[in-house]
Scaffold this motif. Structure first.
Motif, PDB file in Angstrom:
ATOM      1  N   GLN A 274       3.851   5.615  -5.347  1.00  0.00           N
ATOM      2  CA  GLN A 274       3.597   5.342  -7.084  1.00  0.00           C
ATOM      3  C   GLN A 274       2.321   6.528  -7.167  1.00  0.00           C
ATOM      4  O   GLN A 274       2.748   7.718  -8.456  1.00  0.00           O
ATOM      5  CB  GLN A 274       3.419   4.457  -7.479  1.00  0.00           C
ATOM      6  CG  GLN A 274       4.893   3.400  -7.188  1.00  0.00           C
ATOM      7  CD  GLN A 274       5.878   3.701  -8.175  1.00  0.00           C
ATOM      8  OE1 GLN A 274       5.546   3.952  -8.943  1.00  0.00           O
ATOM      9  NE2 GLN A 274       6.973   3.713  -7.457  1.00  0.00           N
ATOM     10  N   ILE A 275       1.225   6.091  -6.405  1.00  0.00           N
ATOM     11  CA  ILE A 275       0.486   7.637  -7.293  1.00  0.00           C
ATOM     12  C   ILE A 275       0.754   8.731  -6.916  1.00  0.00           C
ATOM     13  O   ILE A 275       0.457   9.453  -7.959  1.00  0.00           O
ATOM     14  CB  ILE A 275      -0.966   6.788  -6.241  1.00  0.00           C
ATOM     15  CG1 ILE A 275      -1.559   5.290  -6.579  1.00  0.00           C
ATOM     16  CG2 ILE A 275      -2.231   7.992  -6.898  1.00  0.00           C
ATOM     17  CD1 ILE A 275      -2.947   4.781  -6.129  1.00  0.00           C
TER      18      ILE A 275
ATOM     19  N   ILE B  54       9.871  12.497   2.225  1.00  0.00           N
ATOM     20  CA  ILE B  54       8.563  12.048   1.000  1.00  0.00           C
ATOM     21  C   ILE B  54       7.450  12.741   1.559  1.00  0.00           C
ATOM     22  O   ILE B  54       6.334  12.620   0.969  1.00  0.00           O
ATOM     23  CB  ILE B  54       8.606  10.710   1.239  1.00  0.00           C
ATOM     24  CG1 ILE B  54       9.935   9.906   0.006  1.00  0.00           C
ATOM     25  CG2 ILE B  54       7.290   9.325   0.024  1.00  0.00           C
ATOM     26  CD1 ILE B  54      10.580   8.179   0.508  1.00  0.00           C
ATOM     27  N   THR B  55       7.621  12.116   3.234  1.00  0.00           N
ATOM     28  CA  THR B  55       5.335  12.543   4.011  1.00  0.00           C
ATOM     29  C   THR B  55       5.800  14.117   3.873  1.00  0.00           C
ATOM     30  O   THR B  55       4.307  14.516   4.458  1.00  0.00           O
ATOM     31  CB  THR B  55       5.534  11.717   4.894  1.00  0.00           C
ATOM     32  OG1 THR B  55       6.721  11.281   5.675  1.00  0.00           O
ATOM     33  CG2 THR B  55       5.677   9.896   4.339  1.00  0.00           C
ATOM     34  N   GLY B  56       6.672  14.234   4.565  1.00  0.00           N
ATOM     35  CA  GLY B  56       6.821  15.827   5.420  1.00  0.00           C
ATOM     36  C   GLY B  56       6.210  15.511   6.921  1.00  0.00           C
ATOM     37  O   GLY B  56       6.182  16.424   7.615  1.00  0.00           O
TER      38      GLY B  56
ATOM     39  N   ILE C 111       1.194  -0.887  -0.010  1.00  0.00           N
ATOM     40  CA  ILE C 111      -0.362   0.139  -0.053  1.00  0.00           C
ATOM     41  C   ILE C 111       0.573   0.947  -0.229  1.00  0.00           C
ATOM     42  O   ILE C 111       0.468   2.163  -0.471  1.00  0.00           O
ATOM     43  CB  ILE C 111      -1.246  -0.218   1.101  1.00  0.00           C
ATOM     44  CG1 ILE C 111      -1.694  -0.939   0.931  1.00  0.00           C
ATOM     45  CG2 ILE C 111      -2.041   1.208   1.208  1.00  0.00           C
ATOM     46  CD1 ILE C 111      -2.755  -1.137   2.426  1.00  0.00           C
ATOM     47  N   SER C 112       2.326   1.167   0.692  1.00  0.00           N
ATOM     48  CA  SER C 112       2.707   2.586   1.168  1.00  0.00           C
ATOM     49  C   SER C 112       3.341   2.554  -0.602  1.00  0.00           C
ATOM     50  O   SER C 112       3.514   3.619  -1.421  1.00  0.00           O
ATOM     51  CB  SER C 112       3.867   1.856   1.883  1.00  0.00           C
ATOM     52  OG  SER C 112       3.164   1.751   3.151  1.00  0.00           O
ATOM     53  N   LEU C 113       4.040   2.010  -1.337  1.00  0.00           N
ATOM     54  CA  LEU C 113       4.570   1.659  -2.450  1.00  0.00           C
ATOM     55  C   LEU C 113       3.747   1.975  -3.678  1.00  0.00           C
ATOM     56  O   LEU C 113       4.073   3.170  -4.057  1.00  0.00           O
ATOM     57  CB  LEU C 113       5.535   0.375  -2.699  1.00  0.00           C
ATOM     58  CG  LEU C 113       6.342  -0.087  -3.961  1.00  0.00           C
ATOM     59  CD1 LEU C 113       7.599   0.988  -3.370  1.00  0.00           C
ATOM     60  CD2 LEU C 113       6.254  -1.020  -5.013  1.00  0.00           C
ATOM     61  N   ILE C 114       2.796   1.615  -3.638  1.00  0.00           N
ATOM     62  CA  ILE C 114       1.386   2.091  -4.180  1.00  0.00           C
ATOM     63  C   ILE C 114       1.064   3.480  -3.838  1.00  0.00           C
ATOM     64  O   ILE C 114       1.090   4.424  -5.135  1.00  0.00           O
ATOM     65  CB  ILE C 114      -0.303   1.392  -4.505  1.00  0.00           C
ATOM     66  CG1 ILE C 114       0.427  -0.043  -4.907  1.00  0.00           C
ATOM     67  CG2 ILE C 114      -1.345   2.208  -5.314  1.00  0.00           C
ATOM     68  CD1 ILE C 114      -0.946  -1.370  -4.277  1.00  0.00           C
ATOM     69  N   LEU C 115       0.258   4.209  -2.308  1.00  0.00           N
ATOM     70  CA  LEU C 115       0.299   5.161  -2.895  1.00  0.00           C
ATOM     71  C   LEU C 115       1.427   6.138  -3.218  1.00  0.00           C
ATOM     72  O   LEU C 115       1.292   7.188  -3.570  1.00  0.00           O
ATOM     73  CB  LEU C 115       0.160   5.722  -0.933  1.00  0.00           C
ATOM     74  CG  LEU C 115      -0.999   4.942  -0.465  1.00  0.00           C
ATOM     75  CD1 LEU C 115      -1.036   4.895   1.126  1.00  0.00           C
ATOM     76  CD2 LEU C 115      -2.162   5.829  -1.169  1.00  0.00           C
TER      77      LEU C 115
ATOM     78  N   VAL D  57       1.431   7.582   2.734  1.00  0.00           N
ATOM     79  CA  VAL D  57       2.459   6.949   3.192  1.00  0.00           C
ATOM     80  C   VAL D  57       3.280   6.333   4.454  1.00  0.00           C
ATOM     81  O   VAL D  57       3.591   5.423   4.997  1.00  0.00           O
ATOM     82  CB  VAL D  57       4.075   7.423   2.137  1.00  0.00           C
ATOM     83  CG1 VAL D  57       4.889   5.933   1.945  1.00  0.00           C
ATOM     84  CG2 VAL D  57       3.366   7.388   0.098  1.00  0.00           C
ATOM     85  N   TYR D  58       3.199   7.582   5.108  1.00  0.00           N
ATOM     86  CA  TYR D  58       3.726   7.592   6.289  1.00  0.00           C
ATOM     87  C   TYR D  58       2.786   6.718   7.525  1.00  0.00           C
ATOM     88  O   TYR D  58       2.305   6.069   8.193  1.00  0.00           O
ATOM     89  CB  TYR D  58       3.793   9.215   7.135  1.00  0.00           C
ATOM     90  CG  TYR D  58       3.720   8.727   8.518  1.00  0.00           C
ATOM     91  CD1 TYR D  58       5.985   9.200   8.901  1.00  0.00           C
ATOM     92  CD2 TYR D  58       2.947   8.992   9.466  1.00  0.00           C
ATOM     93  CE1 TYR D  58       5.740   9.981  10.033  1.00  0.00           C
ATOM     94  CE2 TYR D  58       3.594   8.937  11.283  1.00  0.00           C
ATOM     95  CZ  TYR D  58       5.138   8.957  10.983  1.00  0.00           C
ATOM     96  OH  TYR D  58       5.387   9.062  12.224  1.00  0.00           O
ATOM     97  N   PHE D  59       1.341   6.960   6.633  1.00  0.00           N
ATOM     98  CA  PHE D  59       0.122   5.886   8.308  1.00  0.00           C
ATOM     99  C   PHE D  59       0.163   4.366   7.586  1.00  0.00           C
ATOM    100  O   PHE D  59      -0.035   4.240   7.840  1.00  0.00           O
ATOM    101  CB  PHE D  59      -1.317   7.243   7.596  1.00  0.00           C
ATOM    102  CG  PHE D  59      -1.347   8.734   8.492  1.00  0.00           C
ATOM    103  CD1 PHE D  59      -0.900   8.746   9.633  1.00  0.00           C
ATOM    104  CD2 PHE D  59      -1.001   9.467   7.351  1.00  0.00           C
ATOM    105  CE1 PHE D  59      -0.782   9.809  10.164  1.00  0.00           C
ATOM    106  CE2 PHE D  59      -1.178  11.090   7.678  1.00  0.00           C
ATOM    107  CZ  PHE D  59      -0.715  10.957   9.717  1.00  0.00           C
TER     108      PHE D  59
END
Lengths: 276, 310
Positions: free
Chosen positions: A195-196, A238-240, A189-193, A211-213
């Motif tokens: 990429q999107i 990546i997530t801030g 899921i992290s990877l998909i998020l 991605v963090y969550f």
């Protein structure tokens, strides 16, 4: 001492299989470590074992142990209550004056006690890395604490499902499925998020808080964070989100532990609820 | 003392137990009789705080089963109809575990366990693994387990089911001993004669309804409208002709190679006495005239049949 815990420990450690299991686990771990040392030494041009390589070996062992925890814990805990129900011993246990909490905690601790023993027994093997340097005692302690914490989390899931689901086999499959989701599902899921967000993001540099969550649930990412401070940096980038991912992981799963145990305790005597 | 008020249990549309009112005095041995699915185990499960009733309530020695379940568990020793045992646990360890579960201190358990094993004749098996014991021994051990915290009330769900005759007798003897100890015992069986001997009061459950309650003889009197009378005679033809004239008599059968007859008589003791008096006055050559003890199984069948038809 908790009577359920006392009885379960007696039963588990009375069986010879328990000690044979520990023996084979330690043998496998030793072989793995020796093989790693051999590969690292032969691949090194100087023929020496460097601290950086020792660190790599420790990481490898730590991930191996985490994998073991994730693989064994659902099997040990996924049937603690449902198997009592199937064996027709639960009704008698519930007519004693023990509280539901005592029974649930006793069952949980006794079922993960074997894994705790496995991990403690493997400590001398891990200590080998100190001969070569590259790992601090704090990191070793962090890894062991993390293994125990992950075990407790998965164990609570196991107890929860075995309380809610009547059949042990279904309960175990559910616990394994949840574990698989935590390990692989959250990573995917992290990877998909990411990429999107990467495709549709307009701002530069891109920040993907979602991605963090999903990553904070993943024990693999958090374990990697213990060894590599760069992991935290990358996640921040990546997530801030600046909040340490290991802290988010601990807090979230502490809440999960409390919730799982509360639901288990409340549902242990589900038939005593009005309207059941 | 056990007080049950309007206790019922429904599973969806199915009624497992219709509102039940019952009062069982301290020291009484109360037997629940009923076919499989009559509601015995449901009643016991509710009383043992394992199952919530749909309506009504019950108290055990003043403790409410819904409001004070922990208090009830202290007062109660429960033996279910089906139960499992833990593998690799010795008989004395089995009792020790449950003793600890009731919060009995270790030193007290140490003294108590040999006494309980002796009570159920299992002293010689104290070091044996529970899963290797015979069914009868497991039943006795489970009974000892239910006594570990010295409860005032015992709930025994079919304690003798599946046992061979010898084991049944042994179980019965233990129960008699418990009765002498002053325990209030609720016991169930689907075999009425099995309970008749040891119970002070019997309740017959059928399809979740208590259809009869009282001593065995009272139930027989209450529910049997017809008595079975046996008559031995020198003149069979004359005797049969006399009894055939009586409208209260049905189903005359000839027994013992033509020396005796048996028939159903509808009426009380006074009518029975009048019948005998008339027979003597009419010089019927009667050798003996006696009321037969009706079979308890027949009583049970009759009661449950009546409910089925109604």
């Amino acid at each position: 001492m908790n009577p359920v815990l006392n009885k379960e420990l007696k039963l588990r450690f009375r069986s010879g299989k328990t000690f044979v299991g520990i023996l084979f686990y330690l043998l496998a771990l030793t072989l793995l470590m020796v093989a790693l040392m051999y590969v690292l030494r032969t691949s090194s041009p100087s023929g020496f074992f460097k601290p950086q390589e020792s660190r790599l070996m420790f990481m490898f062992l730590a991930f191996f142990q985490l994998g073991l925890v994730l693989f064994i814990t659902p099997g040990l805990t996924g049937g603690v209550i449902s198997s009592e129900r199937e064996r027709q011993t639960l009704s008698i246990l519930l007519t004693t004056t023990q509280s539901s909490f005592t029974i649930v905690i006793g069952k949980l601790l006794s079922s993960i006690s074997y894994l705790v023993l496995l991990i403690l027994a493997s400590l001398p093997i891990y200590s080998f890395v100190f001969l070569f340097g590259g790992i601090s005692p704090t990191q070793l302690a962090q890894v062991f604490f993390f293994s125990l914490f992950t075990m407790l989390v998965i164990g609570c899931f196991g107890v929860l499902f075995s309380t809610l689901i009547r059949k042990t086999i279904v309960s175990m499959v559910t616990t394994y499925s949840v574990t698989l989701f935590i390990v692989a599902g959250t990573a995917v899921i992290s990877l998909i998020l990411f990429q999107i967000a990467d495709i549709y993001a307009v701002a530069t540099p891109k920040k993907v808080p979602s991605v963090y969550f999903s990553a904070m649930f993943n024990p693999g990412i958090v374990l990697a964070d213990v060894f590599e401070p760069t992991v935290s940096e990358q996640i921040k980038e990546i997530t801030g989100i600046k909040f340490p991912i290991w802290a988010a992981h601990l807090i979230t799963y502490c809440i999960v532990i409390v919730l799982s145990l509360t639901i288990s305790v409340r549902n242990l005597r589900a038939n005593m609820k009005k309207g059941s | 003392m056990i007080e049950i008020k309007g206790l019922s249990k429904k599973y969806g549309k199915f009624t497992a137990l219709q509102p039940l009112d019952l009062q069982i005095d301290a020291g009484c041995v109360f037997g629940f009789v009923g076919q499989n699915g009559a509601g015995k185990s449901t009643t016991f499960s509710i009383l043992a705080t394992l199952l919530a009733p749909t309506s009504g309530t019950a108290t055990i020695n003043g403790a409410d089963i819904i409001k004070q379940p922990k208090e009830v568990r202290k007062q109660l020793g429960y033996m279910p109809d089906f139960f499992g045992v833990y593998d690799q646990l010795k008989a004395e360890e089995y009792l020790d575990f449950y003793g600890a579960s009731y919060g009995i201190p270790a030193a007290q358990r140490e003294k108590l366990i040999p006494q309980l094993l002796e009570l159920v004749n299992l002293s010689h098996k104290r070091k044996d693994y529970v899963d290797l014991l015979s069914r009868g021994m497991k039943q006795r051990l489970c009974l000892a387990r239910s006594l570990i915290h010295d409860p005032a009330v015992l709930i025994l769900d079919e304690p003798a089911s599946g046992l061979d005759p010898r084991a049944r007798i042994e179980m019965r003897e233990i129960l008699k001993e418990l009765k002498n100890m002053g325990k209030t015992i609720l016991i169930s069986s689907h075999i009425l004669p099995e309970l008749a001997e040891m119970c002070d009061v019997i309740g017959i459950l059928d399809q979740g309804k208590l259809v009869a309650q009282g001593t065995v003889s009272a139930i027989q009197q209450q529910l049997q409208s017809e008595k079975i009378i046996s008559v031995k005679t020198f003149d069979m033809q004359k005797t049969i002709a006399f009894f055939e004239e009586n409208p209260r008599i049905t189903k005359i059968e000839v027994l013992e190679e033509g020396k005796a007859i048996q028939f159903l008589f509808k009426g009380g003791d006074e009518e029975q006495q009048a019948l005998l008096k008339t027979a003597i006055q009419k010089e019927i050559p009667i050798i003996s005239f006696s009321e037969m003890e009706s079979n308890l199984e027949d009583v049970f069948m009759e009661i449950t049949k009546e409910v089925e038809f109604s």
